[in-house]
Design a protein around this motif. Structure first.
Motif, PDB file in Angstrom:
ATOM      1  N   ALA A  27       0.883  -1.155   0.492  1.00 26.97           N
ATOM      2  CA  ALA A  27       0.031  -0.261   0.299  1.00 26.97           C
ATOM      3  C   ALA A  27       0.850   1.710   0.077  1.00 26.97           C
ATOM      4  O   ALA A  27       0.309   2.131  -0.543  1.00 26.97           O
ATOM      5  CB  ALA A  27      -0.953   0.188   1.605  1.00 26.97           C
ATOM      6  N   SER A  28       2.058   1.177   0.329  1.00 28.18           N
ATOM      7  CA  SER A  28       2.561   2.448   0.468  1.00 28.18           C
ATOM      8  C   SER A  28       4.135   1.985  -0.034  1.00 28.18           C
ATOM      9  O   SER A  28       4.726   3.409  -0.573  1.00 28.18           O
ATOM     10  CB  SER A  28       3.033   2.390   2.067  1.00 28.18           C
ATOM     11  N   ASN A  29       4.084   0.506  -0.423  1.00 23.93           N
ATOM     12  CA  ASN A  29       5.711   0.665  -1.354  1.00 23.93           C
ATOM     13  C   ASN A  29       5.163   0.474  -2.195  1.00 23.93           C
ATOM     14  O   ASN A  29       5.084  -1.009  -3.151  1.00 23.93           O
ATOM     15  CB  ASN A  29       6.367   0.183  -0.866  1.00 23.93           C
ATOM     16  N   ASN A  30       4.673   1.116  -3.624  1.00 28.01           N
ATOM     17  CA  ASN A  30       3.814   0.564  -4.658  1.00 28.01           C
ATOM     18  C   ASN A  30       4.377   0.796  -5.430  1.00 28.01           C
ATOM     19  O   ASN A  30       3.802   0.294  -6.989  1.00 28.01           O
ATOM     20  CB  ASN A  30       2.637   0.640  -4.838  1.00 28.01           C
ATOM     21  N   SER A  31       5.341   1.297  -6.053  1.00 23.44           N
ATOM     22  CA  SER A  31       6.467   1.557  -6.529  1.00 23.44           C
ATOM     23  C   SER A  31       7.582   1.130  -7.969  1.00 23.44           C
ATOM     24  O   SER A  31       8.414   0.285  -7.300  1.00 23.44           O
ATOM     25  CB  SER A  31       6.945   3.656  -6.913  1.00 23.44           C
ATOM     26  N   VAL A  32       7.687   1.281  -9.096  1.00 22.76           N
ATOM     27  CA  VAL A  32       9.040   0.391  -9.797  1.00 22.76           C
ATOM     28  C   VAL A  32       9.938   0.254  -9.165  1.00 22.76           C
ATOM     29  O   VAL A  32      10.675  -0.522  -9.207  1.00 22.76           O
ATOM     30  CB  VAL A  32       8.795   1.298 -11.136  1.00 22.76           C
TER      31      VAL A  32
END
Length: 611
Positions: free
Chosen positions: A85-90
Motif C-alpha cells: 500500500a505504501s511501497n507500490n512503485s517500480v
C-alpha cells in the motif's frame, strides 16, 4: 505494571494448529512442507481478519525449520515483509528483486511477504513478473490481498492461489470461549455468540470487540452487557415483538417500535433484524435445520419455544412482508410510517388468512361463520321493512335467532306466495381491537319461520358491471365453440375476384360502424387466394397481425356466408419490408404526396412551408 497487549496480537497463532476456521488451507500447507511440494509463489486471498498474514508468517517460519534447529527460532532475518500500500512503485519492486539474488545466511529459504499486493501499480506489476515466474531456488514469495479481482491475470497465473473463507460464528465463539477461560473471565455463551455475529467472519474484529466488552463489564461477560456496549438490539426485543404480533396487539407493537427508536436504533435496523428473527424461527420448525441457527444454547431454547406458537405459512408471509419493507426503506419518504404499516400488516396475517379461508369454503351446504359488527343490527335501513319477531327465552339463552339474509330477499321477490326457505343463524358476541363483533353461523332448517314483509325498489344492473361483462364473454365463447357437423356444410367454388369484392364490402361495413383501426388493417394489403380455399394477406408488422387474428371471427363468418363455402381459411404473414409502402412520419407522407403530384414541392418552396 505490564503494558497491555491486545488479544489480536497476544493470541496470534504460532502454528497451523492454532489457526481458526481454515483447516483445509493449513492441512494443505502442512502436507506441502512435509512432502517438499511447496510452490515458490503463493497468493493468499480472502476477507480481512481471517488469518492470511498469520499463515504467511507461520509458513515462512516452518519451511526453514528442521529436526536440528531450535523450534523457538523465528528466522526473522529470513522473512521480509513489504506493505504494497505504501511501497507500490517500480523502484520499490526493483530494490526487492535485487535483494532476492542474495541467498540466506541462516536457514534454507528467504521468504518475501507482500501484503495488500493489489495496491501495486501497473508498472510495478510488470516489473515483478519475471522475478515471480523464475525466482531463485532459495526465494519464496507469499502475496496477500483482500481484492483478488484487482490483480492482473499475468500475476495470478504465476501463483498458487489459496482462498481463505470467513470464520463461522461457531468457530469464532469457541475460540473466544478459550480466550475467556485463559484470562479467567466468566462469559455467557449468548454473549460470545453476539460478539462473533458482530465480527462478521473476521477473527481479528472479534478479538478487538472482546477486549472492548471486557473493559466495559470486567470479569463477568453477560449478554446484557454486550448488547449495551455494542449498541445492538437484543433477542428479547424481537421475541417481544413476535409475541405481540401473534396476539394481534397493534398498539403494543407500535409502542415497542417507538421505544426502540428512542434507544437510538433506526427503523431499518429494527425491520431487518425482525426479518432475520422470523428466519431463525422458520429454521427451528424442522429438527434437521436447527443446526443453521447460530445462537447460544439458551437462545436456542427461546427460539424453539416461540416457533411452536407459529406456523410455516405465517412465517413465510411475515418474512415476505419484512423483506419488502427492508427493500423499500431507503426509497421511502416516510420511513417510520413504512415500518409501522408493515408491523400492522404483520399483526393482521392470521386474521386475513382465516377470512380468506372462510370465503373459499362458502360453497358448501352449511355456510361458514363470518364476522360482522354488533352495531350492524342496530342500523335501520330505509329501503327494507322487517316485521319484528318475538324471541322466546330459550332462544335468548342459546343464542339462536333468525336473521333475514340476502337469499331470503331474492326468494321473496321470485315466489308467488311471498315465502322463502328458512335460514337459521347462531350468533356469538365477542370483542376484538376495542370493537364488539357478532359471529353468525348460517344453517339450513326445515322448520317454518315468521313471514317477513319486504318493500324493495326495483334493482337495476349496470351494463358495465362485472356480472354483465362475464355473461357477455361466456355468450361469445359459447357462440364460437358450437359443435357443427361439417358433412352437410356448403363447399362451393369461387374466384379470387369474388372473394376480393366481398372482402372490400366487409371493410366498408367496419368503416361505417366506426371500427376504423380494424378496417385500416384489413385494407393494408390485397388478399390473395391460394390452394384449399385459403386466403392469404401479408402485413408489415406483428401488431396488425394480432389485431386481425383477434377479430377475424366476424370476417370469416361473413365470407363463408357470401361465398357459400364453410371451408375458407385465413393465412396471415408478416413482412417488415412492406412497411416502406406506408407513410407514418410527416416526412414520409410528404414524399408520398410528392410522388403523386410533383407540383406540391413547388408549392412548399414558394410559400416557404415546413413539413
Amino acid at each position: 505494571m505490564e503494558p497491555f497487549i491486545v488479544s489480536a496480537r497476544k493470541y496470534r497463532p504460532q502454528t497451523f494448529k492454532d489457526v481458526v476456521g481454515q483447516q483445509a488451507i493449513t492441512n494443505t500447507l502442512t502436507n506441502a512442507i512435509d512432502n517438499d511440494h511447496l510452490a515458490q509463489a503463493l497468493l493468499f486471498t480472502g476477507p480481512r481478519g481471517v488469518g492470511k498474514t498469520t499463515c504467511a508468517r507461520i509458513l515462512a517460519k516452518q519451511i526453514n525449520q528442521d529436526g536440528r534447529t531450535d523450534q523457538e527460532e523465528d528466522f526473522a532475518f529470513n522473512i521480509f515483509e513489504l506493505d504494497a500500500a505504501s511501497n507500490n512503485s517500480v523502484d520499490d519492486i526493483r530494490e526487492l528483486t535485487s535483494q532476492v539474488r542474495i541467498p540466506p545466511q541462516v536457514g534454507k529459504y528467504k521468504v518475501y511477504i507482500i501484503d495488500e499486493v493489489h495496491m501495486l501499480s501497473q508498472a510495478a506489476f510488470n516489473a515483478f513478473l519475471k522475478t515471480l515466474e523464475e525466482p531463485p531456488a532459495h526465494a519464496i514469495f507469499i502475496l496477500a490481498t483482500t481484492e483478488k479481482h484487482k490483480i492482473i491475470p499475468t500475476i495470478l497465473s504465476r501463483c498458487q492461489i489459496f482462498d481463505f473463507k470467513r470464520i463461522t460464528v461457531k468457530d469464532a465463539a469457541e475460540y473466544l470461549k478459550y480466550i475467556a477461560e485463559n484470562q479467567e473471565i466468566e462469559a455467557e455463551d449468548d454473549a460470545l455468540h453476539i460478539i462473533a455475529q458482530k465480527a462478521d467472519g473476521a477473527m481479528r474484529d472479534a478479538l478487538s470487540i472482546f477486549d472492548r466488552v471486557v473493559s466495559y463489564s470486567g470479569k463477568k461477560l453477560t449478554r446484557k452487557a454486550v448488547t449495551e456496549n455494542l449498541n445492538v438490539l437484543d433477542y428479547d426485543t424481537y421475541f417481544a415483538a413476535t409475541d405481540l404480533i401473534l396476539k394481534h396487539d397493534i398498539p403494543g407493537l407500535l409502542i415497542l417500535f417507538n421505544e426502540t427508536l428512542a434507544r437510538g436504533f433506526d427503523g431499518h435496523h429494527f425491520i431487518s433484524g425482525l426479518a432475520s428473527h422470523f428466519r431463525d424461527l422458520m429454521v427451528c420448525l424442522h429438527p434437521n435445520t436447527i443446526a443453521l441457527l447460530e445462537v447460544g444454547e439458551e437462545a436456542k431454547k427461546h427460539y424453539s419455544e416461540q416457533s411452536k406458537k407459529t406456523s410455516s405459512s405465517f412465517l413465510l408471509s411475515a418474512i415476505d412482508l419484512a423483506n419488502d419493507c427492508d427493500i423499500n426503506y431507503k426509497s421511502s419518504k416516510n420511513q417510520r410510517l413504512l415500518v409501522e404499516l408493515t408491523l400492522m400488516k404483520l399483526a393482521s396475517i392470521d386474521f386475513d388468512g382465516e377470512k380468506k379461508k372462510s370465503e373459499s369454503l362458502g360453497n358448501g351446504r352449511n355456510k361458514p361463520d363470518f364476522i360482522i359488527p354488533a352495531s350492524f343490527y342496530k342500523v335501520s335501513r330505509p329501503t327494507t321493512e322487517v316485521k319484528e319477531t318475538k324471541v322466546n327465552e330459550s332462544q335468548a339463552k342459546t343464542g339462536h335467532t333468525e336473521v333475514p339474509t340476502t337469499q331470503s330477499v331474492v326468494e321473496e321477490e321470485h315466489t308467488s306466495q311471498n315465502q322463502a326457505s328458512p335460514v337459521h343463524t347462531s350468533t356469538q358476541t365477542h370483542k376484538s381491537d376495542g370493537n364488539e363483533y357478532v359471529n353468525v353461523a348460517q344453517e339450513s332448517n326445515p322448520a317454518p319461520r315468521a313471514k317477513i314483509n319486504l318493500k324493495t325498489t326495483e334493482r337495476r344492473v349496470s351494463g358495465l358491471s362485472l356480472s354483465s361483462l362475464k355473461a357477455k364473454k361466456e355468450h361469445q365463447q359459447n357462440k364460437k365453440e358450437d359443435v357443427i357437423d361439417e358433412s352437410n356444410l356448403p363447399k362451393a367454388n369461387f374466384t379470387e375476384e369474388e372473394m376480393q369484392k366481398h372482402w372490400a364490402d366487409f371493410v366498408d361495413i367496419l368503416d361505417n360502424d366506426g371500427r376504423k383501426i380494424l378496417a385500416s388493417n384489413l385494407h393494408s394489403d390485397v388478399p390473395k387466394l391460394t390452394d384449399n380455399f385459403t386466403i392469404w394477406i401479408e402485413l408489415p408488422n406483428g401488431t396488425m397481425k394480432k389485431e386481425i387474428e383477434r377479430e377475424k371471427y366476424d370476417l370469416m363468418e361473413y365470407l363463408k356466408l357470401k361465398l357459400n363455402n364453410h371451408f375458407i381459411q385465413l393465412r396471415i404473414t408478416v413482412n417488415e419490408a412492406t412497411a416502406k409502402k406506408f407513410a407514418f412520419t410527416p416526412e414520409e407522407k410528404y414524399m408520398k404526396l410528392r410522388e403523386k403530384n410533383p407540383a406540391i414541392d413547388l408549392l412548399r418552396k414558394e410559400f416557404d412551408l415546413d413539413i
